[in-house]
Design a protein around this motif. Structure first.
Motif, PDB file in Angstrom:
ATOM      1  N   ALA A   1     -34.192 -74.551 -41.082  1.00 25.17           N
ATOM      2  CA  ALA A   1     -33.366 -75.146 -41.381  1.00 25.17           C
ATOM      3  C   ALA A   1     -32.338 -75.357 -40.838  1.00 25.17           C
ATOM      4  O   ALA A   1     -31.197 -75.337 -40.532  1.00 25.17           O
ATOM      5  CB  ALA A   1     -32.122 -74.609 -42.358  1.00 25.17           C
ATOM      6  N   PRO A   2     -33.288 -76.666 -39.529  1.00 26.70           N
ATOM      7  CA  PRO A   2     -32.285 -76.809 -38.106  1.00 26.70           C
ATOM      8  C   PRO A   2     -30.656 -78.127 -38.689  1.00 26.70           C
ATOM      9  O   PRO A   2     -30.964 -78.175 -39.834  1.00 26.70           O
ATOM     10  CB  PRO A   2     -33.164 -77.841 -37.563  1.00 26.70           C
ATOM     11  CG  PRO A   2     -34.884 -77.430 -37.874  1.00 26.70           C
ATOM     12  CD  PRO A   2     -33.901 -77.335 -39.892  1.00 26.70           C
ATOM     13  N   LEU A   3     -30.058 -77.767 -38.240  1.00 20.11           N
ATOM     14  CA  LEU A   3     -28.651 -78.135 -38.084  1.00 20.11           C
ATOM     15  C   LEU A   3     -28.586 -79.194 -37.081  1.00 20.11           C
ATOM     16  O   LEU A   3     -29.101 -78.478 -35.307  1.00 20.11           O
ATOM     17  CB  LEU A   3     -27.487 -77.194 -38.204  1.00 20.11           C
ATOM     18  CG  LEU A   3     -25.904 -78.453 -37.864  1.00 20.11           C
ATOM     19  CD1 LEU A   3     -26.210 -79.273 -39.398  1.00 20.11           C
ATOM     20  CD2 LEU A   3     -24.872 -77.415 -38.405  1.00 20.11           C
ATOM     21  N   TYR A   4     -28.609 -80.093 -37.216  1.00 23.28           N
ATOM     22  CA  TYR A   4     -28.476 -81.416 -35.736  1.00 23.28           C
ATOM     23  C   TYR A   4     -26.896 -81.661 -35.675  1.00 23.28           C
ATOM     24  O   TYR A   4     -26.535 -82.876 -36.753  1.00 23.28           O
ATOM     25  CB  TYR A   4     -29.521 -82.343 -35.485  1.00 23.28           C
ATOM     26  CG  TYR A   4     -31.075 -81.888 -35.208  1.00 23.28           C
ATOM     27  CD1 TYR A   4     -31.732 -80.573 -35.371  1.00 23.28           C
ATOM     28  CD2 TYR A   4     -32.509 -82.760 -35.880  1.00 23.28           C
ATOM     29  CE1 TYR A   4     -33.086 -80.032 -34.525  1.00 23.28           C
ATOM     30  CE2 TYR A   4     -32.769 -83.041 -36.091  1.00 23.28           C
ATOM     31  CZ  TYR A   4     -33.211 -81.184 -35.594  1.00 23.28           C
ATOM     32  OH  TYR A   4     -35.030 -80.885 -35.368  1.00 23.28           O
ATOM     33  N   VAL A   5     -26.423 -81.874 -34.300  1.00 25.68           N
ATOM     34  CA  VAL A   5     -24.560 -82.375 -34.579  1.00 25.68           C
ATOM     35  C   VAL A   5     -25.985 -83.460 -33.537  1.00 25.68           C
ATOM     36  O   VAL A   5     -25.829 -83.059 -32.179  1.00 25.68           O
ATOM     37  CB  VAL A   5     -23.926 -81.894 -33.941  1.00 25.68           C
ATOM     38  CG1 VAL A   5     -22.607 -82.312 -33.760  1.00 25.68           C
ATOM     39  CG2 VAL A   5     -23.496 -80.479 -34.671  1.00 25.68           C
ATOM     40  N   MET A   6     -25.513 -84.638 -34.193  1.00 29.00           N
ATOM     41  CA  MET A   6     -26.005 -85.734 -33.459  1.00 29.00           C
ATOM     42  C   MET A   6     -24.378 -86.431 -32.884  1.00 29.00           C
ATOM     43  O   MET A   6     -23.550 -87.275 -33.403  1.00 29.00           O
ATOM     44  CB  MET A   6     -27.095 -86.717 -34.204  1.00 29.00           C
ATOM     45  CG  MET A   6     -28.002 -85.912 -33.822  1.00 29.00           C
ATOM     46  SD  MET A   6     -29.021 -86.813 -35.353  1.00 29.00           S
ATOM     47  CE  MET A   6     -30.069 -88.148 -34.163  1.00 29.00           C
ATOM     48  N   THR A   7     -24.427 -87.622 -31.804  1.00 24.47           N
ATOM     49  CA  THR A   7     -23.694 -88.076 -31.562  1.00 24.47           C
ATOM     50  C   THR A   7     -24.362 -89.532 -31.021  1.00 24.47           C
ATOM     51  O   THR A   7     -25.634 -89.171 -30.684  1.00 24.47           O
ATOM     52  CB  THR A   7     -22.845 -87.718 -29.979  1.00 24.47           C
ATOM     53  OG1 THR A   7     -24.105 -87.947 -29.265  1.00 24.47           O
ATOM     54  CG2 THR A   7     -21.955 -86.343 -30.364  1.00 24.47           C
ATOM     55  N   LYS A   8     -22.876 -90.499 -31.092  1.00 27.90           N
ATOM     56  CA  LYS A   8     -23.291 -92.332 -30.755  1.00 27.90           C
ATOM     57  C   LYS A   8     -23.438 -92.819 -30.140  1.00 27.90           C
ATOM     58  O   LYS A   8     -21.797 -92.100 -29.562  1.00 27.90           O
ATOM     59  CB  LYS A   8     -23.245 -93.181 -32.236  1.00 27.90           C
ATOM     60  CG  LYS A   8     -23.658 -94.362 -32.108  1.00 27.90           C
ATOM     61  CD  LYS A   8     -23.047 -95.131 -33.379  1.00 27.90           C
ATOM     62  CE  LYS A   8     -23.802 -96.629 -33.458  1.00 27.90           C
ATOM     63  NZ  LYS A   8     -23.430 -96.987 -34.551  1.00 27.90           N
ATOM     64  N   GLY A   9     -24.041 -93.391 -28.609  1.00 27.88           N
ATOM     65  CA  GLY A   9     -23.263 -93.428 -27.536  1.00 27.88           C
ATOM     66  C   GLY A   9     -22.889 -95.014 -27.705  1.00 27.88           C
ATOM     67  O   GLY A   9     -23.632 -95.346 -28.924  1.00 27.88           O
ATOM     68  N   GLU A  10     -22.508 -95.657 -25.682  1.00 28.49           N
ATOM     69  CA  GLU A  10     -21.485 -96.546 -26.382  1.00 28.49           C
ATOM     70  C   GLU A  10     -22.542 -97.769 -25.790  1.00 28.49           C
ATOM     71  O   GLU A  10     -22.720 -99.085 -26.978  1.00 28.49           O
ATOM     72  CB  GLU A  10     -21.372 -96.721 -24.713  1.00 28.49           C
ATOM     73  CG  GLU A  10     -19.699 -95.838 -24.593  1.00 28.49           C
ATOM     74  CD  GLU A  10     -19.135 -96.215 -23.357  1.00 28.49           C
ATOM     75  OE1 GLU A  10     -19.376 -96.802 -22.999  1.00 28.49           O
ATOM     76  OE2 GLU A  10     -18.216 -95.134 -23.474  1.00 28.49           O
ATOM     77  N   ASP A  11     -23.842 -97.331 -25.475  1.00 28.85           N
ATOM     78  CA  ASP A  11     -24.780 -97.909 -26.033  1.00 28.85           C
ATOM     79  C   ASP A  11     -25.493 -98.051 -27.709  1.00 28.85           C
ATOM     80  O   ASP A  11     -26.399 -99.086 -27.891  1.00 28.85           O
ATOM     81  CB  ASP A  11     -26.422 -97.802 -25.813  1.00 28.85           C
ATOM     82  CG  ASP A  11     -26.998 -96.023 -25.749  1.00 28.85           C
ATOM     83  OD1 ASP A  11     -26.741 -95.693 -26.643  1.00 28.85           O
ATOM     84  OD2 ASP A  11     -28.347 -95.947 -24.649  1.00 28.85           O
ATOM     85  N   GLY A  12     -25.244 -97.411 -28.224  1.00 32.22           N
ATOM     86  CA  GLY A  12     -25.696 -97.536 -30.051  1.00 32.22           C
ATOM     87  C   GLY A  12     -26.697 -96.915 -30.195  1.00 32.22           C
ATOM     88  O   GLY A  12     -26.844 -95.973 -31.561  1.00 32.22           O
ATOM     89  N   ARG A  13     -27.252 -95.862 -29.100  1.00 28.64           N
ATOM     90  CA  ARG A  13     -28.204 -95.062 -29.566  1.00 28.64           C
ATOM     91  C   ARG A  13     -27.391 -93.402 -30.393  1.00 28.64           C
ATOM     92  O   ARG A  13     -27.333 -92.803 -29.404  1.00 28.64           O
ATOM     93  CB  ARG A  13     -29.211 -94.632 -28.523  1.00 28.64           C
ATOM     94  CG  ARG A  13     -30.546 -94.375 -28.909  1.00 28.64           C
ATOM     95  CD  ARG A  13     -30.874 -94.219 -27.241  1.00 28.64           C
ATOM     96  NE  ARG A  13     -32.412 -93.461 -27.302  1.00 28.64           N
ATOM     97  CZ  ARG A  13     -32.700 -92.310 -26.764  1.00 28.64           C
ATOM     98  NH1 ARG A  13     -32.085 -93.026 -25.222  1.00 28.64           N
ATOM     99  NH2 ARG A  13     -33.650 -91.503 -26.842  1.00 28.64           N
ATOM    100  N   TRP A  14     -28.584 -92.981 -30.857  1.00 28.61           N
ATOM    101  CA  TRP A  14     -27.998 -92.037 -31.452  1.00 28.61           C
ATOM    102  C   TRP A  14     -28.273 -90.517 -31.058  1.00 28.61           C
ATOM    103  O   TRP A  14     -30.056 -90.604 -30.447  1.00 28.61           O
ATOM    104  CB  TRP A  14     -28.137 -91.679 -33.676  1.00 28.61           C
ATOM    105  CG  TRP A  14     -27.380 -92.528 -34.090  1.00 28.61           C
ATOM    106  CD1 TRP A  14     -27.242 -93.236 -34.557  1.00 28.61           C
ATOM    107  CD2 TRP A  14     -26.163 -91.405 -34.448  1.00 28.61           C
ATOM    108  NE1 TRP A  14     -25.967 -93.429 -34.819  1.00 28.61           N
ATOM    109  CE2 TRP A  14     -25.464 -92.470 -34.893  1.00 28.61           C
ATOM    110  CE3 TRP A  14     -25.407 -90.538 -34.845  1.00 28.61           C
ATOM    111  CZ2 TRP A  14     -24.260 -92.470 -35.836  1.00 28.61           C
ATOM    112  CZ3 TRP A  14     -24.238 -90.040 -35.176  1.00 28.61           C
ATOM    113  CH2 TRP A  14     -23.492 -91.704 -35.540  1.00 28.61           C
TER     114      TRP A  14
END
Length: 132
Positions: free
Chosen positions: A106-119
């Motif tokens: 049951a992973p939890l991923y905290v993802m961020t979106k860069g200035e280039d729009g890539r997660w």
């Protein structure tokens, strides 16, 4: 965040999770590592803490190519919660399918979106699900 933007971001996040699945199934360390933010941290299902891309890369390159799976591993993003427009908490259902029965993570991923729009994966905790 507009509905259109949210939908595009959710689709992009689902694609990252699908890429995790493909990289794991193919034992593709480099494909997996392309998904990480340079300042990422990762905690494995067994509690090994990896801080920074270099530590994650060293561990992944040593472990993933030699991993033994008795069947396919599947990943599904089951919930996406935007903490900010550029930060999302993603609950993942991970299933190891084997002839002896399935086991889950049951992973939890905290993802961020860069200035280039890539997660990218930024802070992740993989947790083994105990069925006992």
């Amino acid at each position: 965040m507009s509905t259109e933007t949210a939908t595009a971001d959710i689709n992009a996040i689902h694609e990252i999770v699908a890429t995790v699945e493909r990289a794991q199934q193919a034992k593709d360390a480099e494909g997996f590592l392309k998904l990480f933010h340079p300042d990422a941290l990762w905690t494995t299902a067994h509690g090994k803490v990896l801080i920074g891309f270099d530590a994650i890369a060293e561990f992944t390159r040593a472990v993933l190519p030699n991993a033994v799976f008795e069947g396919p591993v599947t990943y599904e993003a089951v919930h996406v919660q935007f903490l900010r427009p550029d930060v999302a908490a993603v609950k993942v259902r991970q299933v190891y399918h084997s002839p002896d029965g399935d086991t889950e993570g049951a992973p939890l991923y905290v993802m961020t979106k860069g200035e280039d729009g890539r997660w990218l994966l930024h802070a992740c905790q993989n947790t083994q699900v105990k069925t006992d």
